[in-house]
Design a protein around this motif. Structure first.
Motif, PDB file in Angstrom:
ATOM      1  N   ASN A  39       9.322  -6.600 -28.490  1.00 55.33           N
ATOM      2  CA  ASN A  39       9.733  -6.394 -29.880  1.00 55.33           C
ATOM      3  C   ASN A  39       8.993  -5.174 -30.411  1.00 55.33           C
ATOM      4  O   ASN A  39       9.135  -4.094 -29.854  1.00 55.33           O
ATOM      5  N   GLY A  40       8.183  -5.296 -31.472  1.00 52.15           N
ATOM      6  CA  GLY A  40       7.479  -4.133 -31.980  1.00 52.15           C
ATOM      7  C   GLY A  40       5.978  -4.175 -31.742  1.00 52.15           C
ATOM      8  O   GLY A  40       5.347  -3.140 -31.578  1.00 52.15           O
ATOM      9  N   MET A  41       5.416  -5.384 -31.725  1.00 49.83           N
ATOM     10  CA  MET A  41       3.971  -5.563 -31.640  1.00 49.83           C
ATOM     11  C   MET A  41       3.541  -5.992 -30.245  1.00 49.83           C
ATOM     12  O   MET A  41       4.327  -6.513 -29.453  1.00 49.83           O
ATOM     13  N   TRP A  42       2.251  -5.799 -29.972  1.00 50.51           N
ATOM     14  CA  TRP A  42       1.666  -6.306 -28.720  1.00 50.51           C
ATOM     15  C   TRP A  42       1.254  -7.766 -28.906  1.00 50.51           C
ATOM     16  O   TRP A  42       1.689  -8.637 -28.162  1.00 50.51           O
ATOM     17  N   GLY A  43       0.411  -8.032 -29.905  1.00 51.48           N
ATOM     18  CA  GLY A  43       0.040  -9.402 -30.214  1.00 51.48           C
ATOM     19  C   GLY A  43       1.082 -10.057 -31.104  1.00 51.48           C
ATOM     20  O   GLY A  43       1.887  -9.386 -31.760  1.00 51.48           O
ATOM     21  N   TYR A  44       1.064 -11.392 -31.158  1.00 56.68           N
ATOM     22  CA  TYR A  44       2.061 -12.138 -31.922  1.00 56.68           C
ATOM     23  C   TYR A  44       2.018 -11.779 -33.405  1.00 56.68           C
ATOM     24  O   TYR A  44       0.954 -11.783 -34.031  1.00 56.68           O
ATOM     25  N   LYS A  45       3.183 -11.453 -33.967  1.00 53.06           N
ATOM     26  CA  LYS A  45       3.319 -11.204 -35.396  1.00 53.06           C
ATOM     27  C   LYS A  45       4.527 -11.992 -35.878  1.00 53.06           C
ATOM     28  O   LYS A  45       5.649 -11.790 -35.414  1.00 53.06           O
ATOM     29  N   VAL A  46       4.298 -12.896 -36.798  1.00 54.01           N
ATOM     30  CA  VAL A  46       5.333 -13.840 -37.203  1.00 54.01           C
ATOM     31  C   VAL A  46       6.566 -13.145 -37.773  1.00 54.01           C
ATOM     32  O   VAL A  46       7.697 -13.638 -37.607  1.00 54.01           O
ATOM     33  N   ALA A  47       6.396 -11.990 -38.424  1.00 55.72           N
ATOM     34  CA  ALA A  47       7.531 -11.306 -39.047  1.00 55.72           C
ATOM     35  C   ALA A  47       8.305 -10.420 -38.077  1.00 55.72           C
ATOM     36  O   ALA A  47       9.376  -9.921 -38.423  1.00 55.72           O
TER      37      ALA A  47
ATOM     38  N   ASN B 168       6.310   1.606 -12.452  1.00 54.51           N
ATOM     39  CA  ASN B 168       6.468   0.202 -12.805  1.00 54.51           C
ATOM     40  C   ASN B 168       6.711   0.091 -14.303  1.00 54.51           C
ATOM     41  O   ASN B 168       6.340   0.977 -15.070  1.00 54.51           O
ATOM     42  N   LEU B 169       7.295  -1.028 -14.721  1.00 52.39           N
ATOM     43  CA  LEU B 169       7.396  -1.376 -16.131  1.00 52.39           C
ATOM     44  C   LEU B 169       6.514  -2.591 -16.377  1.00 52.39           C
ATOM     45  O   LEU B 169       6.682  -3.630 -15.727  1.00 52.39           O
ATOM     46  N   LEU B 170       5.568  -2.469 -17.292  1.00 52.57           N
ATOM     47  CA  LEU B 170       4.741  -3.593 -17.736  1.00 52.57           C
ATOM     48  C   LEU B 170       5.240  -3.970 -19.124  1.00 52.57           C
ATOM     49  O   LEU B 170       4.962  -3.283 -20.104  1.00 52.57           O
ATOM     50  N   LEU B 171       5.988  -5.063 -19.187  1.00 51.82           N
ATOM     51  CA  LEU B 171       6.693  -5.462 -20.404  1.00 51.82           C
ATOM     52  C   LEU B 171       5.898  -6.536 -21.144  1.00 51.82           C
ATOM     53  O   LEU B 171       5.580  -7.582 -20.576  1.00 51.82           O
ATOM     54  N   ASN B 172       5.595  -6.285 -22.405  1.00 56.46           N
ATOM     55  CA  ASN B 172       4.667  -7.145 -23.140  1.00 56.46           C
ATOM     56  C   ASN B 172       5.322  -8.305 -23.880  1.00 56.46           C
ATOM     57  O   ASN B 172       6.402  -8.203 -24.431  1.00 56.46           O
ATOM     58  N   ILE B 173       4.562  -9.428 -23.895  1.00 55.98           N
ATOM     59  CA  ILE B 173       4.884 -10.601 -24.701  1.00 55.98           C
ATOM     60  C   ILE B 173       3.613 -10.996 -25.457  1.00 55.98           C
ATOM     61  O   ILE B 173       2.526 -11.016 -24.884  1.00 55.98           O
ATOM     62  N   GLY B 174       3.759 -11.339 -26.734  1.00 54.99           N
ATOM     63  CA  GLY B 174       2.637 -11.856 -27.514  1.00 54.99           C
ATOM     64  C   GLY B 174       2.782 -13.352 -27.679  1.00 54.99           C
ATOM     65  O   GLY B 174       3.566 -13.807 -28.523  1.00 54.99           O
ATOM     66  N   PRO B 175       2.073 -14.156 -26.876  1.00 57.51           N
ATOM     67  CA  PRO B 175       2.177 -15.619 -27.003  1.00 57.51           C
ATOM     68  C   PRO B 175       1.794 -16.112 -28.395  1.00 57.51           C
ATOM     69  O   PRO B 175       0.991 -15.491 -29.096  1.00 57.51           O
ATOM     70  N   GLN B 176       2.368 -17.237 -28.783  1.00 57.21           N
ATOM     71  CA  GLN B 176       2.114 -17.826 -30.098  1.00 57.21           C
ATOM     72  C   GLN B 176       0.744 -18.512 -30.113  1.00 57.21           C
ATOM     73  O   GLN B 176       0.204 -18.857 -29.068  1.00 57.21           O
TER      74      GLN B 176
END
Length: 433
Positions: free
Chosen positions: A283-291, A314-322
């Motif tokens: 999405n837009g952020m690295w860490g979880y952002k509720v908005a 390589n592609l390192l694709l980010n997820i920010g866990p809740q």
């Protein structure tokens, strides 16, 4: 005059001699690890820490101009009740990703592993009291997914870290002592490399915190790199410093951009001969952002993965866990979508090299041995492919049916007519030369 020249020559020879002695020579195991890393082509980045509790992204201590002691209270209520490392790794593996890069300590100074270096860690400072990294490492080992570790070399709360250009409003007492801070980092890195099984790579961040100092700051990176390689020679080292790789590094990374591009303003450095990796957010952020629900579509992410591979990266694709320990539902949806595509077309990405055919208006190419894969994103009625020779065979990768083509020997161009535009994110044609 001659005497001065001789002295100068001796001095230069001495400097060059020292440089030659300190030059990093990777071991055979390290070279093999680099080859394996290049073949992975796809990994998942996980930015998770007590900042997730605030749901404002991983920079909230700095961007919110919070007091470090008030911020630290988030640790006392950090209890990710739904965290299941096995489920994380299973979902990530099904996406086709070959490795996970996990944030062990971000700029806020909180350690997401059990460390003896201080008590500001997930086991001793939270009611959860579980070593989430240990559980993740075990799950990765059981499911054959390689584990890489992110580690911030800057710290917004420790008084011994010399102030840089960020984290200036956290209320910390500044008592700069880099020798002390360097020893702290070495202790933590020793723990990470010896307590958590096989670690494929270390991913450093924060070097840029001193990029505007009036006097260049000496991070002692060659010493740190040498220390790491002495513990684990095959552990790859990368540093998100946005400059040309430093001696001792094993791969080069690009933040939010493909190699050779600089749309985000963070990746203007030259491309080295080292293995490459670009990192980007779902999405837009690295860490979880509720908005932040602005997730890229599955089609956009597949195209990004393929474009990275086409540049030999390589592609390192980010997820920010809740904060509750779950991966966001939209992130899981994207993982499933990418996984469905990779089950069919993974061969055109894994183990490939940068395409022998440069990027074209219709798309890009990846290469493996004598085969070149045309990844067609813009499905015009006819595509033109620059080729020095007439191909032996041209087939639809999925159906294996022959694809009619015309080859212009004089113009060295192959033309393929697309009678029916395929309704897929990436239409792949295999060309054998």
């Amino acid at each position: 005059m001659k005497k001065k020249i001789c002295v100068l020559t001796l001095c230069m020879a001495s400097v060059l001699g020292v440089a030659a002695q300190s030059h990093y020579t990777p071991t055979a195991e390290n070279i093999e690890a680099r080859k394996e890393f290049e073949g992975f082509r796809f990994g998942i980045f996980l930015h998770w820490g007590i900042y997730s509790t605030y749901a404002q992204g991983e920079w909230y201590l700095n961007s919110g101009k919070l007091n470090k002691d008030e911020y630290a209270k988030a640790a006392s209520c950090f209890y990710p009740v739904n965290y299941q490392a096995d489920e994380w790794v299973r979902a990530i593996k099904q996406s086709g990703a070959k490795y996970i890069t996990f944030t062990t300590r971000h700029h806020d100074g909180f350690s997401m592993f059990h460390t003896a270096a201080n008590k500001y860690n997930i086991v001793e400072a939270t009611p959860f009291k579980r070593d989430v990294l240990k559980e993740l490492a075990n799950a990765c080992q059981q499911q054959d997914v390689q584990l890489h570790l992110y580690y911030s070399i800057l710290d917004w709360i420790r008084p011994d870290y010399p102030l840089g250009r960020t984290g200036l409003n956290t209320g910390r007492e500044s008592r700069p002592d880099y020798d002390s801070y360097f020893a702290f980092m070495k202790q933590q890195l020793h723990e990470l490399l010896t307590h958590y099984g096989n670690i494929g790579a270390l991913w450093f961040d924060g070097y840029w915190d001193h990029d505007s100092d009036s006097i260049p700051f000496d991070w002692h990176m060659p010493e740190l790199y040498s220390y790491i390689h002495s513990i684990k020679p095959d552990c790859l080292i990368g540093n998100n410093h946005h400059i040309t790789p430093i001696d001792g590094e094993d791969f080069q990374m690009f933040e939010r951009d493909l190699p050779g591009e600089n749309k985000a303003g963070l990746s203007g450095q030259d491309i080295s001969a080292l293995p490459l990796e670009m990192c980007q957010t779902m999405n837009g952020m690295w860490g979880y952002k509720v908005a932040d629900q602005n997730y890229k579509t599955t089609e956009e992410l597949v195209e990004l993965l393929v474009r990275a591979a086409a540049k030999g990266s390589n592609l390192l694709l980010n997820i920010g866990p809740q904060p509750n320990g779950e991966l966001p539902a939209l992130a899981l949806d994207r993982l499933k979508g990418i996984g469905a595509w990779m089950k069919i077309y993974g061969e055109t990405v894994y183990g490939t090299k940068a395409g022998v055919i440069a990027e074209q208006p219709w798309g890009v190419s990846t290469t493996k041995g004598k085969k070149t894969y045309l990844h067609i994103f813009d499905k015009e009625n006819a595509i033109k492919v620059p080729l020095d020779m007439k191909p032996r065979k041209v087939v639809d990768f999925k159906s294996r049916k022959a694809v009619p083509f015309l080859y212009n020997k004089k113009g060295k161009t192959m033309t393929i007519a697309l009678k029916e535009k395929p309704q897929v994110a990436d239409y792949v044609i295999e060309v054998e030369l």
